[in-house]
Design a protein around this motif. Sequence first.
Motif, short mmCIF file in Angstrom:
data_model
loop_
_atom_site.label_atom_id
_atom_site.label_comp_id
_atom_site.label_asym_id
_atom_site.label_seq_id
_atom_site.Cartn_x
_atom_site.Cartn_y
_atom_site.Cartn_z
N LEU A 1 0.81 -1.22 0.00
CA LEU A 1 0.00 0.00 0.00
C LEU A 1 0.84 1.27 0.00
N GLN A 2 2.13 1.15 0.22
CA GLN A 2 3.01 2.32 0.16
C GLN A 2 3.14 2.86 -1.26
N TYR A 3 2.83 2.03 -2.24
CA TYR A 3 3.06 2.39 -3.64
C TYR A 3 1.72 2.62 -4.34
N SER A 4 1.77 3.37 -5.43
CA SER A 4 0.56 3.77 -6.15
C SER A 4 -0.08 2.58 -6.87
N GLU A 5 -1.36 2.74 -7.22
CA GLU A 5 -2.08 1.69 -7.92
C GLU A 5 -1.48 1.42 -9.29
N SER A 6 -1.05 2.48 -9.98
CA SER A 6 -0.44 2.29 -11.30
C SER A 6 0.85 1.50 -11.20
N LEU A 7 1.60 1.71 -10.11
CA LEU A 7 2.84 0.96 -9.93
C LEU A 7 2.54 -0.51 -9.64
N HIS A 8 1.42 -0.78 -8.99
CA HIS A 8 1.00 -2.17 -8.77
C HIS A 8 0.88 -2.89 -10.11
N PHE A 9 0.19 -2.25 -11.07
CA PHE A 9 -0.01 -2.89 -12.37
C PHE A 9 1.30 -2.98 -13.16
N ASN A 10 2.13 -1.95 -13.07
CA ASN A 10 3.42 -1.98 -13.77
C ASN A 10 4.30 -3.12 -13.25
N ALA A 11 4.28 -3.32 -11.94
CA ALA A 11 5.06 -4.42 -11.36
C ALA A 11 4.51 -5.76 -11.83
N ALA A 12 3.19 -5.86 -11.95
CA ALA A 12 2.57 -7.11 -12.42
C ALA A 12 3.00 -7.41 -13.86
N ILE A 13 3.13 -6.38 -14.69
CA ILE A 13 3.58 -6.58 -16.07
C ILE A 13 5.00 -7.14 -16.09
N VAL A 14 5.87 -6.63 -15.22
CA VAL A 14 7.25 -7.12 -15.16
C VAL A 14 7.27 -8.59 -14.74
N VAL A 15 6.45 -8.95 -13.73
CA VAL A 15 6.37 -10.35 -13.31
C VAL A 15 5.87 -11.22 -14.45
N ALA A 16 4.87 -10.72 -15.19
CA ALA A 16 4.31 -11.49 -16.30
C ALA A 16 5.35 -11.69 -17.40
N ILE A 17 6.17 -10.69 -17.68
CA ILE A 17 7.23 -10.82 -18.68
C ILE A 17 8.17 -11.95 -18.29
N PHE A 18 8.56 -11.98 -17.03
CA PHE A 18 9.44 -13.04 -16.54
C PHE A 18 8.80 -14.41 -16.70
N LEU A 19 7.53 -14.54 -16.28
CA LEU A 19 6.86 -15.84 -16.33
C LEU A 19 6.61 -16.30 -17.76
N VAL A 20 6.28 -15.38 -18.66
CA VAL A 20 6.03 -15.75 -20.05
C VAL A 20 7.31 -16.23 -20.72
N THR A 21 8.39 -15.48 -20.57
CA THR A 21 9.66 -15.90 -21.19
C THR A 21 10.14 -17.22 -20.60
N GLY A 22 9.96 -17.40 -19.30
CA GLY A 22 10.36 -18.65 -18.67
C GLY A 22 9.53 -19.82 -19.17
N THR A 23 8.22 -19.61 -19.30
CA THR A 23 7.33 -20.68 -19.75
C THR A 23 7.63 -21.08 -21.19
N ILE A 24 7.82 -20.11 -22.06
CA ILE A 24 8.12 -20.41 -23.47
C ILE A 24 9.42 -21.19 -23.59
N THR A 25 10.45 -20.73 -22.86
CA THR A 25 11.74 -21.42 -22.92
C THR A 25 11.64 -22.84 -22.37
N TRP A 26 10.96 -22.98 -21.25
CA TRP A 26 10.79 -24.31 -20.64
C TRP A 26 10.03 -25.25 -21.56
#
Length: 470
Positions: A77-102
Amino acid sequence: MLKGFWIALILVVVKIITADAPSPSKAGALLIAVMSLLPTYLWCADRAKGLPLFPILALTYLASHAFPLVSKNPNVLQYSESLHFNAAIVVAIFLVTGTITWMTLVKREPQGKSVIKVFKPTQITPFFLQIIFCSILFDLLQNTGYIWQIIPGQIYTTLKTALPALTNLGLMILGYQLGAKCLSRQQTMIFLGLITCLVFQAGVGLYLNIGGVYTVLTSLGWMLGSGKLPWRLLLITFLLISFLNLGKSETRAVYWNKGAIQPGQYTTVYVTWINNSLKQINAHEDSLNKPKQKSESLNDRASLIHMLMKAISETGTMREYMNGRTYAIIPQLLIPRVLNPNKLRGGEATNMLNIYYGRQTYEQTLTTQISWGMLQEAYANFGATGCAGLGVFLGSLYGYVTRFAMKVPITSYRFLISLAFIMLSAKNELVLSSFLSVLSQILMLLFAMRLVLMKNTTYYHYSNTYKISY
């Protein structure tokens, strides 16, 4: 398992949608949840072969990155709502690239013949039962404070590293054999008795995560051996941990200042702990009149996404990217301390991150440590590009190990290596150097077992079966 997956997906989606949280936070949590569950779907649908090593790793991001976005976590809650979604996009990038490679590595099973190392048939079960017994004895001596009078310091350091790793492997191996009905009735009773003692004694130190990890690892082994999810055991474990977590702080305040806990006090500790948890449940009106410190929830403890938000909000503006500084120390950490007496601390990279981002001073890192994680470390070094690169690296690593251990017997060296990765998958609070350091120690232990306790066999792999020839 595909039916179980859809039920789990519905429950996760309902949990996120019905949460009292802003829309950007819900959208981010849903994005992470879908991406973290995607590898599990591919495995349950039999599109990915072998053990679910990467799916288990991806699932840990539900608790550490998705749920904290909608659980009113004070750190988030210390961070803004927009930053919540931006962080989620970064996590998704990691998971997508990992899944495709795997997925590129686990679409098909290997064919042909190879030579593998396996335990001698009569040795694997007694060996790991003895390891678990030794771990119980070691913890008992450590809790009572007698260990320093019996075991020299250098041997203690070795045992402190080796025994937990071998115990975790043993729990998964024996859990697998239990699920596959490969244990005799006597071995089953001994195993269940030992794991009960192990979990009971782990709780005496007033740490909930250790006993929880033991239960989860055993459940994973049982699931892989039986093909069924032990949902009753996992549900009971979750409820017990949630209940005991309520009275944990008060119980620690009583016993952590009293020194070593003797075996005769074990029952008293648990009775006190249960009473403190019951008081927390029943004290609804009293809590309004008395200021009371709020117990940290399980979601709060599991959260790591707020550290990613900190890196995103400060890196490139307040601070420069670290450009691989935490990765540069990896070669030093992989050298055994016996060969390098001046070896850096195992958590040195985590300490570097905490100091660089102002979370701790150097002196504070000597006594406490604030966890970061490989994804957060990757962003601090190279931004979103680093997170995508981490996905490719882990996807490749887990994919190669999965392929290496496809369709091999549970008594084989290859299967033990794959179990080591399952064990490490639950530790997403480790930075890359710590992950590789722990992995190298486990592999050295397994290699020693390979030399002493295993023998060569010829392995014939056909389309749907395997055949072992001694």
